[in-house]
Design a protein around this motif. Sequence first.
Motif, PDB file in Angstrom:
ATOM      1  N   SER A 328       1.600   6.392  -5.391  1.00 40.87           N
ATOM      2  CA  SER A 328       0.902   5.132  -5.620  1.00 40.87           C
ATOM      3  C   SER A 328      -0.159   4.944  -4.545  1.00 40.87           C
ATOM      4  N   ALA A 329      -1.394   4.912  -4.964  1.00 40.82           N
ATOM      5  CA  ALA A 329      -2.484   4.689  -4.008  1.00 40.82           C
ATOM      6  C   ALA A 329      -2.483   3.250  -3.512  1.00 40.82           C
ATOM      7  N   HIS A 330      -1.897   2.336  -4.313  1.00 40.90           N
ATOM      8  CA  HIS A 330      -1.901   0.919  -3.964  1.00 40.90           C
ATOM      9  C   HIS A 330      -1.147   0.650  -2.665  1.00 40.90           C
ATOM     10  N   ASP A 331       0.057   1.245  -2.527  1.00 37.09           N
ATOM     11  CA  ASP A 331       0.845   0.991  -1.323  1.00 37.09           C
ATOM     12  C   ASP A 331       1.177   2.264  -0.555  1.00 37.09           C
ATOM     13  N   ALA A 332       0.491   3.348  -0.877  1.00 33.95           N
ATOM     14  CA  ALA A 332       0.641   4.618  -0.155  1.00 33.95           C
ATOM     15  C   ALA A 332       2.095   5.081  -0.096  1.00 33.95           C
ATOM     16  N   THR A 333       2.748   5.077  -1.252  1.00 33.12           N
ATOM     17  CA  THR A 333       4.122   5.567  -1.332  1.00 33.12           C
ATOM     18  C   THR A 333       4.182   6.742  -2.288  1.00 33.12           C
ATOM     19  N   GLY A 334       5.183   7.576  -2.102  1.00 33.55           N
ATOM     20  CA  GLY A 334       5.379   8.713  -2.986  1.00 33.55           C
ATOM     21  C   GLY A 334       6.843   8.845  -3.358  1.00 33.55           C
ATOM     22  N   TRP A 335       7.073   9.419  -4.513  1.00 27.96           N
ATOM     23  CA  TRP A 335       8.429   9.607  -5.018  1.00 27.96           C
ATOM     24  C   TRP A 335       8.568  11.022  -5.559  1.00 27.96           C
ATOM     25  N   ALA A 336       9.751  11.583  -5.384  1.00 31.22           N
ATOM     26  CA  ALA A 336      10.062  12.893  -5.949  1.00 31.22           C
ATOM     27  C   ALA A 336      11.292  12.763  -6.841  1.00 31.22           C
ATOM     28  N   TYR A 337      11.229  13.392  -7.996  1.00 29.34           N
ATOM     29  CA  TYR A 337      12.396  13.428  -8.873  1.00 29.34           C
ATOM     30  C   TYR A 337      13.113  14.741  -8.622  1.00 29.34           C
ATOM     31  N   LEU A 338      14.264  14.666  -7.939  1.00 25.05           N
ATOM     32  CA  LEU A 338      15.021  15.852  -7.593  1.00 25.05           C
ATOM     33  C   LEU A 338      16.144  16.087  -8.600  1.00 25.05           C
ATOM     34  N   GLU A 339      16.430  17.328  -8.820  1.00 25.42           N
ATOM     35  CA  GLU A 339      17.335  17.751  -9.891  1.00 25.42           C
ATOM     36  C   GLU A 339      18.685  17.041  -9.858  1.00 25.42           C
ATOM     37  N   HIS A 340      19.262  16.862  -8.666  1.00 26.48           N
ATOM     38  CA  HIS A 340      20.595  16.267  -8.564  1.00 26.48           C
ATOM     39  C   HIS A 340      20.597  14.922  -7.854  1.00 26.48           C
TER      40      HIS A 340
END
Length: 386
Positions: A328-340
Amino acid sequence: MSAGSGDPACAAELAGLRDSLSALGNPWHCGETRLSRLSRDARRSRLGVPPPSADELSARRDVPGRMAEAALAVAGQSCTARHAPTPHLPKTFDLRDVGGRCYVTDVKDQGEIGSCSAFGTIAALETTAAYTRGCPGLRLNLSEAHLYFGHAAAREAITPDGTWPDELFADCAGIGVTFEDYYPYDDGGAGALNPGWRHRFAKADDVVDLSRDPAAIKQHIYGYGAVTACLVVYDDLFHYTGGVYRHTTEETSGGHCVALIGWDDDAGCWIAKNSWGTEWGEGGYLRIAYGEAYIEDYPTTRPTTLGCTGVSLRAWLHPQRTLGLYASAHDATGWAYLEHLGWTRLSAGPDDLAGALTSLGSARISGRPIAPFIDNDELGAFQFAH
């Protein structure tokens, strides 16, 4: 001292039990289990919840019927818990098969010591951690030894008859419990705690008392995961090999703790995970009738049926694939979808976020697993698996 399969006392005990079950229409099955072959004292050593007094049992004679009636009246009730698969409670539910996915960890064996409350509590945490994340592959293996030989011993909570699960849940919430590899279980207490355990542990979130309320028990199992429960152990339970258990004798050996993982209204029973190994019961599991053995309302004034609404982690976890990324460029956050683990927030600051996303993107494209370090349920760091 154990009795072999040819032991006359064991054979006579089983013959009498078969006659009792036959007279009742064989509601469940008995046979020679690994506990059948033990002496009476050795059987009692595999329990671990302080037993109720005769007066406490007498005061609750009317409870089993009321508990059974209440448990059967729940089907179709609304369930608004965040993780419930549907908006209403079904007649049958089993955490080992939720849409074809199993959230229950392997059956364990407490050995010849009364540590069942630690096993019941850990079973609830392991299952809740996976179920609330929607990730059956999480497969936590937490340390019963840390809970029993560490926390319970430190607070002097181990009595000659065992321990209470509410105290152990309090330790899981307030202190946390490490993983099995950082404090391996040995029923003689020979294991040792890794001094770095505070970098590899789990904590229970929002412990909930569900005692004396079958509706609340089902709501919690459906919405959050397994719960601990205590039951009075009648002497015939040691020979249980399958079916829906109801006691056939009034002789008791003590109290015991298990983890409830589901129910079946058609059969009128709870489904419980035990800690006597896989050579007892239905592969280590027990189906026990609603209201039976005071499993919803163990005869004591303290809470004995408990769950938690989540489990937070601080640990390196086993390698897994990165299946998705979001920024998200709006709040400079990132997320990863991990397998488990599902969606996991990156804890990297704005200056490091781009690099972390680039590395994770490369791992995703190549299919190369990463070993994630989860801190307060955020992805604090990761390493490429070899």
